[in-house]
Design a protein around this motif. Structure first.
Motif, PDB file in Angstrom:
ATOM      1  N   ALA A   1       0.845  -1.186   0.000  1.00  0.00           N
ATOM      2  CA  ALA A   1       0.000   0.000   0.000  1.00  0.00           C
ATOM      3  C   ALA A   1       0.882   1.238   0.000  1.00  0.00           C
ATOM      4  CB  ALA A   1      -0.892  -0.002   1.242  1.00  0.00           C
ATOM      5  N   ASP A   2       0.465   2.231  -0.721  1.00  0.00           N
ATOM      6  CA  ASP A   2       1.133   3.523  -0.714  1.00  0.00           C
ATOM      7  C   ASP A   2       1.045   4.088   0.699  1.00  0.00           C
ATOM      8  OD1 ASP A   2       1.952   6.131  -0.978  1.00  0.00           O
ATOM      9  OD2 ASP A   2       0.635   6.596  -2.659  1.00  0.00           O
ATOM     10  N   ALA A   3       2.172   4.497   1.245  1.00  0.00           N
ATOM     11  CA  ALA A   3       2.197   5.004   2.619  1.00  0.00           C
ATOM     12  C   ALA A   3       1.321   6.236   2.788  1.00  0.00           C
ATOM     13  CB  ALA A   3       3.629   5.332   3.019  1.00  0.00           C
ATOM     14  N   GLY A   4       1.011   6.920   1.700  1.00  0.00           N
ATOM     15  CA  GLY A   4       0.190   8.114   1.794  1.00  0.00           C
ATOM     16  C   GLY A   4      -1.276   7.863   1.499  1.00  0.00           C
ATOM     17  N   ASP A   5      -1.673   6.627   1.414  1.00  0.00           N
ATOM     18  CA  ASP A   5      -3.057   6.300   1.095  1.00  0.00           C
ATOM     19  C   ASP A   5      -3.832   6.055   2.377  1.00  0.00           C
ATOM     20  OD1 ASP A   5      -5.440   5.364   0.072  1.00  0.00           O
ATOM     21  OD2 ASP A   5      -4.497   4.053  -1.395  1.00  0.00           O
ATOM     22  N   ARG A   6      -4.845   6.868   2.631  1.00  0.00           N
ATOM     23  CA  ARG A   6      -5.627   6.746   3.870  1.00  0.00           C
ATOM     24  C   ARG A   6      -6.538   5.526   3.859  1.00  0.00           C
ATOM     25  NH1 ARG A   6      -6.192  12.181   2.713  1.00  0.00           N
ATOM     26  NH2 ARG A   6      -8.358  11.905   2.138  1.00  0.00           N
ATOM     27  N   ARG A   7      -6.578   4.774   2.787  1.00  0.00           N
ATOM     28  CA  ARG A   7      -7.453   3.604   2.719  1.00  0.00           C
ATOM     29  C   ARG A   7      -6.785   2.341   3.250  1.00  0.00           C
ATOM     30  NH1 ARG A   7      -8.625   4.439  -3.472  1.00  0.00           N
ATOM     31  NH2 ARG A   7      -6.405   4.777  -3.239  1.00  0.00           N
ATOM     32  N   HIS A   8      -5.602   2.477   3.829  1.00  0.00           N
ATOM     33  CA  HIS A   8      -4.873   1.320   4.349  1.00  0.00           C
ATOM     34  C   HIS A   8      -4.521   1.553   5.810  1.00  0.00           C
ATOM     35  CE1 HIS A   8      -4.591  -0.416   0.360  1.00  0.00           C
ATOM     36  NE2 HIS A   8      -4.358   0.797  -0.071  1.00  0.00           N
ATOM     37  N   GLY A   9      -4.181   0.464   6.505  1.00  0.00           N
ATOM     38  CA  GLY A   9      -3.825   0.568   7.915  1.00  0.00           C
ATOM     39  C   GLY A   9      -5.017   1.030   8.748  1.00  0.00           C
TER      40      GLY A   9
ATOM     41  N   LEU B   1     -10.802   9.295  -0.812  1.00  0.00           N
ATOM     42  CA  LEU B   1     -10.094   9.856  -1.958  1.00  0.00           C
ATOM     43  C   LEU B   1      -8.738  10.403  -1.550  1.00  0.00           C
ATOM     44  CD1 LEU B   1     -13.064  11.809  -3.573  1.00  0.00           C
ATOM     45  CD2 LEU B   1     -12.152   9.573  -4.251  1.00  0.00           C
ATOM     46  N   ARG B   2      -7.843  10.503  -2.512  1.00  0.00           N
ATOM     47  CA  ARG B   2      -6.518  11.082  -2.268  1.00  0.00           C
ATOM     48  C   ARG B   2      -6.480  12.493  -2.807  1.00  0.00           C
ATOM     49  NH1 ARG B   2      -1.494   7.587  -3.380  1.00  0.00           N
ATOM     50  NH2 ARG B   2      -0.751   9.492  -2.462  1.00  0.00           N
ATOM     51  N   GLY B   3      -5.494  13.211  -2.372  1.00  0.00           N
ATOM     52  CA  GLY B   3      -5.252  14.539  -2.910  1.00  0.00           C
ATOM     53  C   GLY B   3      -5.565  15.648  -1.916  1.00  0.00           C
ATOM     54  N   ARG B   4      -5.068  16.802  -2.253  1.00  0.00           N
ATOM     55  CA  ARG B   4      -5.175  17.969  -1.380  1.00  0.00           C
ATOM     56  C   ARG B   4      -6.625  18.392  -1.149  1.00  0.00           C
ATOM     57  NH1 ARG B   4      -1.101  21.857  -0.375  1.00  0.00           N
ATOM     58  NH2 ARG B   4      -1.992  23.752   0.488  1.00  0.00           N
ATOM     59  N   ALA B   5      -7.424  18.456  -2.212  1.00  0.00           N
ATOM     60  CA  ALA B   5      -8.824  18.890  -2.063  1.00  0.00           C
ATOM     61  C   ALA B   5      -9.609  17.914  -1.186  1.00  0.00           C
ATOM     62  CB  ALA B   5      -9.493  19.033  -3.426  1.00  0.00           C
ATOM     63  N   ALA B   6      -9.421  16.610  -1.407  1.00  0.00           N
ATOM     64  CA  ALA B   6     -10.123  15.606  -0.592  1.00  0.00           C
ATOM     65  C   ALA B   6      -9.683  15.700   0.863  1.00  0.00           C
ATOM     66  CB  ALA B   6      -9.856  14.202  -1.140  1.00  0.00           C
ATOM     67  N   TRP B   7      -8.402  15.966   1.103  1.00  0.00           N
ATOM     68  CA  TRP B   7      -7.902  16.103   2.464  1.00  0.00           C
ATOM     69  C   TRP B   7      -8.598  17.278   3.160  1.00  0.00           C
ATOM     70  CZ3 TRP B   7      -5.512  19.607   5.638  1.00  0.00           C
ATOM     71  CH2 TRP B   7      -4.887  19.102   6.783  1.00  0.00           C
TER      72      TRP B   7
ATOM     73  N   SER C   1      -1.992  13.317  11.095  1.00  0.00           N
ATOM     74  CA  SER C   1      -0.765  12.544  11.312  1.00  0.00           C
ATOM     75  C   SER C   1       0.144  12.691  10.089  1.00  0.00           C
ATOM     76  CB  SER C   1      -1.101  11.066  11.523  1.00  0.00           C
ATOM     77  OG  SER C   1      -1.558  10.485  10.309  1.00  0.00           O
ATOM     78  N   GLU C   2       1.363  12.254  10.244  1.00  0.00           N
ATOM     79  CA  GLU C   2       2.313  12.324   9.130  1.00  0.00           C
ATOM     80  C   GLU C   2       1.803  11.541   7.922  1.00  0.00           C
ATOM     81  OE1 GLU C   2       6.797  10.800   8.085  1.00  0.00           O
ATOM     82  OE2 GLU C   2       6.354  11.355  10.154  1.00  0.00           O
ATOM     83  N   ARG C   3       1.219  10.393   8.173  1.00  0.00           N
ATOM     84  CA  ARG C   3       0.700   9.569   7.083  1.00  0.00           C
ATOM     85  C   ARG C   3      -0.457  10.271   6.369  1.00  0.00           C
ATOM     86  NH1 ARG C   3      -0.339   3.146   7.678  1.00  0.00           N
ATOM     87  NH2 ARG C   3      -0.544   2.719   5.468  1.00  0.00           N
ATOM     88  N   GLY C   4      -1.318  10.938   7.139  1.00  0.00           N
ATOM     89  CA  GLY C   4      -2.405  11.701   6.541  1.00  0.00           C
ATOM     90  C   GLY C   4      -1.895  12.855   5.708  1.00  0.00           C
ATOM     91  N   ALA C   5      -0.803  13.483   6.150  1.00  0.00           N
ATOM     92  CA  ALA C   5      -0.204  14.575   5.376  1.00  0.00           C
ATOM     93  C   ALA C   5       0.346  14.061   4.050  1.00  0.00           C
ATOM     94  CB  ALA C   5       0.901  15.263   6.173  1.00  0.00           C
ATOM     95  N   ARG C   6       0.918  12.843   4.077  1.00  0.00           N
ATOM     96  CA  ARG C   6       1.405  12.263   2.818  1.00  0.00           C
ATOM     97  C   ARG C   6       0.253  12.013   1.861  1.00  0.00           C
ATOM     98  NH1 ARG C   6       4.841   9.260   6.202  1.00  0.00           N
ATOM     99  NH2 ARG C   6       3.599   7.374   5.965  1.00  0.00           N
TER     100      ARG C   6
END
Length: 146
Positions: A6-14, A68-74, A132-137
């Motif tokens: 999983a991409d470390a910056g993907d909020r759909r994992h962990g 979703l990923r990306g700045r707007a979704a965050w 968190s750092e992962r959420g920022a990624r």
């Protein structure tokens, strides 16, 4: 053969997967409950049922934006979870101060007591995850301000 990771910056994992699963459960529960309340008993508690429908809409926005990923979704996720936390605190307090306005339980009344207080804890956990750092990624701009 290596398994894809999983991409470390993907909020759909962990832990994000658990958070998303809980939001999915809350979307199903709040949308169906508010639809039933509004369609069958609207005249008994319009304020409570209207707030229940609003909560359902917030859960839908949170689920979609968190997945979703990306700045707007965050940013949408951050706002949705902030609105959710504010809503559960304000409606929770209001339901104790003016119980006659809340003759039937809603997801946010009494701080989510009817839902094991998960509505109070879930946005806090979700905000922790986003910040968190992962959420920022997952936002796509770790290490940069803004």
């Amino acid at each position: 053969m290596r398994r894809p990771t999983a991409d470390a910056g993907d909020r759909r994992h962990g832990p994000g997967r658990v958070i998303l699963a809980l939001y999915l459960v809350f979307v199903i529960g709040t949308v169906s409950r508010s639809a039933a309340q509004i369609s069958t008993r609207w005249d008994q508690a319009p304020l409570a049922y209207g707030l229940s429908a609003f909560a359902a809409a917030v859960y839908v926005v949170a689920l979609v934006s968190l997945s979703l990923r990306g700045r707007a979704a965050w940013w949408v996720s951050l706002v949705a979870l902030g609105v959710e936390l504010t809503g559960v605190v304000l409606v929770g307090a209001w339901s104790y101060l003016a119980p006659e306005r809340f003759p039937d339980a809603t997801v946010w009344s009494h701080f989510g007591r009817g839902y094991l207080y998960i509505p109070l804890v879930l946005p806090v956990v979700g905000l922790w995850w986003l910040l968190s750092e992962r959420g920022a990624r997952a936002r796509g701009d770790q290490g940069r301000s803004g």
